[in-house]
Design a protein around this motif. Structure first.
Motif, short mmCIF file in Angstrom:
data_model
loop_
_atom_site.label_atom_id
_atom_site.label_comp_id
_atom_site.label_asym_id
_atom_site.label_seq_id
_atom_site.Cartn_x
_atom_site.Cartn_y
_atom_site.Cartn_z
N ASN A 72 0.81 -1.22 0.00
CA ASN A 72 0.00 0.00 0.00
C ASN A 72 0.84 1.27 0.00
O ASN A 72 0.44 2.28 0.59
CB ASN A 72 -0.97 0.02 1.17
CG ASN A 72 -2.10 -0.98 1.01
OD1 ASN A 72 -2.32 -1.50 -0.08
ND2 ASN A 72 -2.79 -1.26 2.08
N SER A 73 2.00 1.23 -0.62
CA SER A 73 2.92 2.38 -0.69
C SER A 73 3.21 2.95 0.69
O SER A 73 3.51 4.14 0.82
CB SER A 73 2.34 3.47 -1.59
OG SER A 73 2.15 2.99 -2.89
N ALA A 74 3.14 2.12 1.72
CA ALA A 74 3.30 2.61 3.09
C ALA A 74 4.23 1.77 3.95
O ALA A 74 4.83 2.29 4.89
CB ALA A 74 1.93 2.68 3.77
N VAL A 75 4.35 0.47 3.68
CA VAL A 75 5.12 -0.43 4.54
C VAL A 75 6.09 -1.24 3.68
O VAL A 75 5.69 -1.84 2.68
CB VAL A 75 4.19 -1.40 5.31
CG1 VAL A 75 5.00 -2.36 6.16
CG2 VAL A 75 3.20 -0.64 6.15
N ILE A 76 7.36 -1.24 4.10
CA ILE A 76 8.35 -2.10 3.45
C ILE A 76 8.44 -3.40 4.23
O ILE A 76 8.55 -3.38 5.46
CB ILE A 76 9.74 -1.44 3.42
CG1 ILE A 76 9.72 -0.21 2.52
CG2 ILE A 76 10.80 -2.43 2.94
CD1 ILE A 76 11.07 0.45 2.37
#
Length: 93
Positions: A41-45
């Motif tokens: 979600n373009s938020a968590v690696i």
């Protein structure tokens, strides 16, 4: 990695695998300095490992990816650990 990403996609999450992370060293710009295993979600690696034990270098690796990508949340997951639920480490910047 791909199976894990597939399961997350089945649950409706936006997942990218082997995402290029650019970087700069001295005056040299690199289009691909590192590759993040999974970004959710373009938020968590998510840094996926399959090792007998995670080491401090694995945490430092994830923190570096987080700094370069601008993402402030990361998960270090060791798929080889038992029990699996104790193999997930959450990191924040």
């Amino acid at each position: 990695k791909k199976s894990f990403a597939h399961e997350m996609k089945k649950r409706g999450l936006n997942v990218g695998v082997e995402i290029a992370i650019p970087g700069v060293y001295d005056t040299i710009e690199f289009d691909v300095a590192f590759r993040a295993d999974i970004i959710v979600n373009s938020a968590v690696i998510v840094e996926a490992k399959a090792v007998s034990a995670t080491l401090p270098v694995h945490r430092h690796q994830l923190l570096t990816y987080m700094r370069l990508s601008g993402l402030s949340t990361g998960l270090l997951i060791n798929f080889h650990a038992h029990p699996f639920t104790k193999s997930i480490v959450r990191l924040s910047l």
